[in-house]
Design a protein around this motif. Sequence first.
Motif, PDB file in Angstrom:
ATOM      1  N   ARG A   1       0.844  -1.190   0.000  1.00 49.71           N
ATOM      2  CA  ARG A   1       0.000   0.000   0.000  1.00 49.71           C
ATOM      3  C   ARG A   1       0.875   1.233   0.000  1.00 49.71           C
ATOM      4  NH1 ARG A   1       1.886  -2.175   4.956  1.00 49.71           N
ATOM      5  NH2 ARG A   1       0.931  -1.201   6.754  1.00 49.71           N
ATOM      6  N   LEU A   2       0.306   2.343  -0.450  1.00 52.16           N
ATOM      7  CA  LEU A   2       0.980   3.638  -0.410  1.00 52.16           C
ATOM      8  C   LEU A   2       0.133   4.581   0.435  1.00 52.16           C
ATOM      9  CD1 LEU A   2       1.870   3.931  -4.202  1.00 52.16           C
ATOM     10  CD2 LEU A   2       3.536   3.704  -2.353  1.00 52.16           C
ATOM     11  N   VAL A   3       0.783   5.288   1.331  1.00 52.03           N
ATOM     12  CA  VAL A   3       0.083   6.248   2.179  1.00 52.03           C
ATOM     13  C   VAL A   3       0.723   7.615   1.986  1.00 52.03           C
ATOM     14  CG1 VAL A   3      -0.520   6.902   4.542  1.00 52.03           C
ATOM     15  CG2 VAL A   3      -0.538   4.477   3.885  1.00 52.03           C
ATOM     16  N   TYR A   4      -0.091   8.608   1.628  1.00 49.15           N
ATOM     17  CA  TYR A   4       0.386   9.987   1.481  1.00 49.15           C
ATOM     18  C   TYR A   4      -0.282  10.851   2.542  1.00 49.15           C
ATOM     19  CZ  TYR A   4       1.029   8.530  -3.506  1.00 49.15           C
ATOM     20  OH  TYR A   4       1.352   7.884  -4.681  1.00 49.15           O
ATOM     21  N   GLY A   5       0.506  11.478   3.371  1.00 53.94           N
ATOM     22  CA  GLY A   5      -0.003  12.511   4.265  1.00 53.94           C
ATOM     23  C   GLY A   5       0.299  13.861   3.640  1.00 53.94           C
ATOM     24  N   VAL A   6      -0.727  14.609   3.265  1.00 57.50           N
ATOM     25  CA  VAL A   6      -0.525  15.854   2.521  1.00 57.50           C
ATOM     26  C   VAL A   6      -1.359  16.974   3.138  1.00 57.50           C
ATOM     27  CG1 VAL A   6      -0.031  14.621   0.374  1.00 57.50           C
ATOM     28  CG2 VAL A   6      -2.378  15.335   0.872  1.00 57.50           C
ATOM     29  N   PRO A   7      -0.995  18.236   2.875  1.00 56.99           N
ATOM     30  CA  PRO A   7      -1.805  19.353   3.364  1.00 56.99           C
ATOM     31  C   PRO A   7      -3.093  19.469   2.551  1.00 56.99           C
ATOM     32  CG  PRO A   7      -0.006  20.157   2.007  1.00 56.99           C
ATOM     33  CD  PRO A   7       0.210  18.694   2.156  1.00 56.99           C
ATOM     34  N   ALA A   8      -3.995  20.299   3.032  1.00 58.15           N
ATOM     35  CA  ALA A   8      -5.260  20.509   2.333  1.00 58.15           C
ATOM     36  C   ALA A   8      -5.062  21.423   1.118  1.00 58.15           C
ATOM     37  CB  ALA A   8      -6.280  21.119   3.287  1.00 58.15           C
ATOM     38  N   GLY A   9      -6.031  21.428   0.234  1.00 55.31           N
ATOM     39  CA  GLY A   9      -6.057  22.382  -0.873  1.00 55.31           C
ATOM     40  C   GLY A   9      -5.104  22.065  -2.009  1.00 55.31           C
ATOM     41  N   GLU A  10      -4.714  23.131  -2.728  1.00 50.13           N
ATOM     42  CA  GLU A  10      -3.878  22.966  -3.910  1.00 50.13           C
ATOM     43  C   GLU A  10      -2.514  22.370  -3.585  1.00 50.13           C
ATOM     44  OE1 GLU A  10      -3.529  26.565  -6.107  1.00 50.13           O
ATOM     45  OE2 GLU A  10      -5.685  26.754  -6.479  1.00 50.13           O
ATOM     46  N   ALA A  11      -1.971  22.740  -2.426  1.00 54.58           N
ATOM     47  CA  ALA A  11      -0.665  22.181  -2.044  1.00 54.58           C
ATOM     48  C   ALA A  11      -0.742  20.658  -1.916  1.00 54.58           C
ATOM     49  CB  ALA A  11      -0.189  22.791  -0.730  1.00 54.58           C
ATOM     50  N   GLY A  12      -1.835  20.163  -1.355  1.00 55.12           N
ATOM     51  CA  GLY A  12      -2.018  18.729  -1.231  1.00 55.12           C
ATOM     52  C   GLY A  12      -2.195  18.054  -2.574  1.00 55.12           C
ATOM     53  N   GLU A  13      -2.910  18.707  -3.473  1.00 54.16           N
ATOM     54  CA  GLU A  13      -3.100  18.151  -4.815  1.00 54.16           C
ATOM     55  C   GLU A  13      -1.765  18.092  -5.563  1.00 54.16           C
ATOM     56  OE1 GLU A  13      -6.016  20.543  -6.723  1.00 54.16           O
ATOM     57  OE2 GLU A  13      -7.629  19.975  -5.343  1.00 54.16           O
ATOM     58  N   HIS A  14      -0.972  19.143  -5.380  1.00 51.53           N
ATOM     59  CA  HIS A  14       0.354  19.178  -6.014  1.00 51.53           C
ATOM     60  C   HIS A  14       1.231  18.040  -5.477  1.00 51.53           C
ATOM     61  CE1 HIS A  14       4.145  20.691  -7.586  1.00 51.53           C
ATOM     62  NE2 HIS A  14       4.640  20.744  -6.353  1.00 51.53           N
ATOM     63  N   ALA A  15       1.228  17.865  -4.141  1.00 53.66           N
ATOM     64  CA  ALA A  15       2.030  16.812  -3.518  1.00 53.66           C
ATOM     65  C   ALA A  15       1.578  15.432  -3.989  1.00 53.66           C
ATOM     66  CB  ALA A  15       1.932  16.903  -1.996  1.00 53.66           C
ATOM     67  N   THR A  16       0.271  15.227  -4.033  1.00 56.92           N
ATOM     68  CA  THR A  16      -0.273  13.940  -4.476  1.00 56.92           C
ATOM     69  C   THR A  16       0.115  13.650  -5.917  1.00 56.92           C
ATOM     70  OG1 THR A  16      -2.140  14.144  -2.946  1.00 56.92           O
ATOM     71  CG2 THR A  16      -2.387  12.600  -4.779  1.00 56.92           C
ATOM     72  N   GLY A  17       0.057  14.666  -6.750  1.00 56.54           N
ATOM     73  CA  GLY A  17       0.426  14.485  -8.152  1.00 56.54           C
ATOM     74  C   GLY A  17       1.876  14.069  -8.319  1.00 56.54           C
ATOM     75  N   LEU A  18       2.781  14.703  -7.565  1.00 59.48           N
ATOM     76  CA  LEU A  18       4.191  14.352  -7.665  1.00 59.48           C
ATOM     77  C   LEU A  18       4.458  12.939  -7.141  1.00 59.48           C
ATOM     78  CD1 LEU A  18       5.989  17.676  -6.629  1.00 59.48           C
ATOM     79  CD2 LEU A  18       5.925  16.620  -8.892  1.00 59.48           C
ATOM     80  N   LEU A  19       3.827  12.586  -6.025  1.00 58.04           N
ATOM     81  CA  LEU A  19       4.023  11.247  -5.475  1.00 58.04           C
ATOM     82  C   LEU A  19       3.449  10.184  -6.413  1.00 58.04           C
ATOM     83  CD1 LEU A  19       3.321  11.894  -1.685  1.00 58.04           C
ATOM     84  CD2 LEU A  19       5.484  11.148  -2.706  1.00 58.04           C
ATOM     85  N   ASN A  20       2.359  10.507  -7.072  1.00 65.14           N
ATOM     86  CA  ASN A  20       1.817   9.555  -8.050  1.00 65.14           C
ATOM     87  C   ASN A  20       2.786   9.331  -9.210  1.00 65.14           C
ATOM     88  OD1 ASN A  20      -0.547   9.062  -6.659  1.00 65.14           O
ATOM     89  ND2 ASN A  20      -1.763  10.549  -7.809  1.00 65.14           N
ATOM     90  N   GLU A  21       3.532  10.369  -9.565  1.00 67.90           N
ATOM     91  CA  GLU A  21       4.550  10.204 -10.611  1.00 67.90           C
ATOM     92  C   GLU A  21       5.698   9.332 -10.103  1.00 67.90           C
ATOM     93  OE1 GLU A  21       5.836  13.475 -13.152  1.00 67.90           O
ATOM     94  OE2 GLU A  21       4.346  14.743 -12.150  1.00 67.90           O
ATOM     95  N   VAL A  22       6.114   9.575  -8.868  1.00 67.55           N
ATOM     96  CA  VAL A  22       7.201   8.779  -8.290  1.00 67.55           C
ATOM     97  C   VAL A  22       6.833   7.292  -8.284  1.00 67.55           C
ATOM     98  CG1 VAL A  22       8.479   8.269  -6.168  1.00 67.55           C
ATOM     99  CG2 VAL A  22       8.126  10.642  -6.865  1.00 67.55           C
ATOM    100  N   TYR A  23       5.609   7.010  -7.873  1.00 68.34           N
ATOM    101  CA  TYR A  23       5.172   5.625  -7.703  1.00 68.34           C
ATOM    102  C   TYR A  23       4.281   5.148  -8.856  1.00 68.34           C
ATOM    103  CZ  TYR A  23       6.837   6.245  -2.893  1.00 68.34           C
ATOM    104  OH  TYR A  23       7.604   6.496  -1.789  1.00 68.34           O
ATOM    105  N   ALA A  24       4.499   5.708 -10.033  1.00 70.26           N
ATOM    106  CA  ALA A  24       3.645   5.399 -11.181  1.00 70.26           C
ATOM    107  C   ALA A  24       3.583   3.898 -11.468  1.00 70.26           C
ATOM    108  CB  ALA A  24       4.134   6.155 -12.419  1.00 70.26           C
ATOM    109  N   ALA A  25       4.711   3.220 -11.377  1.00 67.89           N
ATOM    110  CA  ALA A  25       4.741   1.788 -11.690  1.00 67.89           C
ATOM    111  C   ALA A  25       3.902   0.991 -10.701  1.00 67.89           C
ATOM    112  CB  ALA A  25       6.182   1.284 -11.693  1.00 67.89           C
ATOM    113  N   ALA A  26       4.037   1.304  -9.410  1.00 69.48           N
ATOM    114  CA  ALA A  26       3.272   0.593  -8.383  1.00 69.48           C
ATOM    115  C   ALA A  26       1.779   0.883  -8.526  1.00 69.48           C
ATOM    116  CB  ALA A  26       3.756   0.985  -6.993  1.00 69.48           C
ATOM    117  N   ILE A  27       1.438   2.131  -8.807  1.00 66.39           N
ATOM    118  CA  ILE A  27       0.029   2.494  -8.967  1.00 66.39           C
ATOM    119  C   ILE A  27      -0.571   1.792 -10.180  1.00 66.39           C
ATOM    120  CG2 ILE A  27      -1.518   4.415  -9.491  1.00 66.39           C
ATOM    121  CD1 ILE A  27       0.349   6.175  -7.762  1.00 66.39           C
ATOM    122  N   ALA A  28       0.204   1.727 -11.269  1.00 59.97           N
ATOM    123  CA  ALA A  28      -0.268   1.036 -12.473  1.00 59.97           C
ATOM    124  C   ALA A  28      -0.501  -0.446 -12.199  1.00 59.97           C
ATOM    125  CB  ALA A  28       0.733   1.215 -13.601  1.00 59.97           C
TER     126      ALA A  28
END
Length: 437
Positions: free
Chosen positions: A164-191
């Motif tokens: 599993r992957l767990v992301y703790g991120v701030p609210a709002g746009e900053a959290g969306e930005h963080a989630t987007g970058l982490l999804n890129e990092v873990y793209a293979a696992a998410i796929a």
Amino acid sequence: MRISVIGCGYLGAVHASAMAELGHDVVGIDVDTDKITRLSQGRPVFFEPGLAEVLTSAIGSGRLRFSTDIADAAGAQVHFIAVGTPQKQGSHAADLRYVDAAVQSLLPHLAVGDLVVGKSTVPVGTAARLADLITASGSGATLAWNPEFLREGFAVQDTVSPDRLVYGVPAGEAGEHATGLLNEVYAAAIAAGTPTVVTDYATSELVKAAANAFLATKISFINAMAEIAEVSGADVTQLADAIGFDDRIGRRFLNAGVGFGGGCLPKDIRAFTARAEELGRGESVAFLKEVDAINLRRRQRVVELAVSALAGPVYHSKVAVLGLSFKPDSDDVRDSPALDVAVQLRGLGADVVATDPQAIDNSRARHPQLTYSTDLEETLRDADAVVLVTEWPEFRELDPVWAATLVRTPTIVDGRNTLDAAAWRAAGWTYLGLGRP
């Protein structure tokens, strides 16, 4: 992606190597010059199955390099904090000096849009404090918390293919930005379908603490049942089999034995207890103190069984100790039950000879008073008792008939309940397990 990993110990070295193997451009940073030199040469500083191959491959591809200069982290989009959080001297609380130092050293090299990602195991509330520090720096970077769930012996696999992957991120746009970058990092696992939980800082920190607390509790529960079994004549292994059929309980990690150890589980449940007390809710996890106590008692019980098994006095009796690392497929002897048992027996006057496929050097550095051997036959020869405390395959599969020809007295204490008791007894051995008749 361009990634930096701050801290190249067990967690950091594995994470940096695996990320590079997945195709990212990675720089690992650590203040330890010798460690960086060895890693740069493709030589791990600890034993972990598969790491040497991944490390060599990643360096050879040009996607992985190591440095002692934090300035080399500049230009990375994502910066992972992977430093240690040991137990404080004289306290159960976590020592956060290395986490704080890593973030402080990174601040001058952050740029707008960068993401700092904590992977270290920290007390709840740490991420919020560090997020405020990063915001106050004016760097324009964001903090996320992405706890690790590595199992020693399977760390490369767990990094490349996490459960599993767990992301703790701030609210709002900053959290969306963080989630987007982490999804890129873990793209293979998410796929590959890895479940992803996106949550707040506090929950992401508690996920790791709660997971370790639950695992430790399950292990100590079956060891508590072993204590009852020993005075009632029951067989804890059959008990575990029977209750393990219940899907609500499960059979995994219900193996009674000498207990858990290593550099994470013991100190993490103690730090969790300390943090709960700081928050005024110590009673909520007070049971973890008993979990810890049960775990430590099992080490003493193995020593007691070994002493009782000796035909004569402990003094100058030869005891062969099989295993030193806290678990197989590791050379980690931090808070190792196996090494603790060997040291206690030596303290009682026994002539201890200990062996382990990987952990002898680390054990000798901590306890030079013990006698070590890389030769299993030499370890067993003329032993008055044998104590198995780490379930390496070569010990689990040991031929009891062959072993009986070497020892002086065929008596074995199975500190992991991993041997076939009937086969050993049939070969003439006195077999003693934990919580078994």
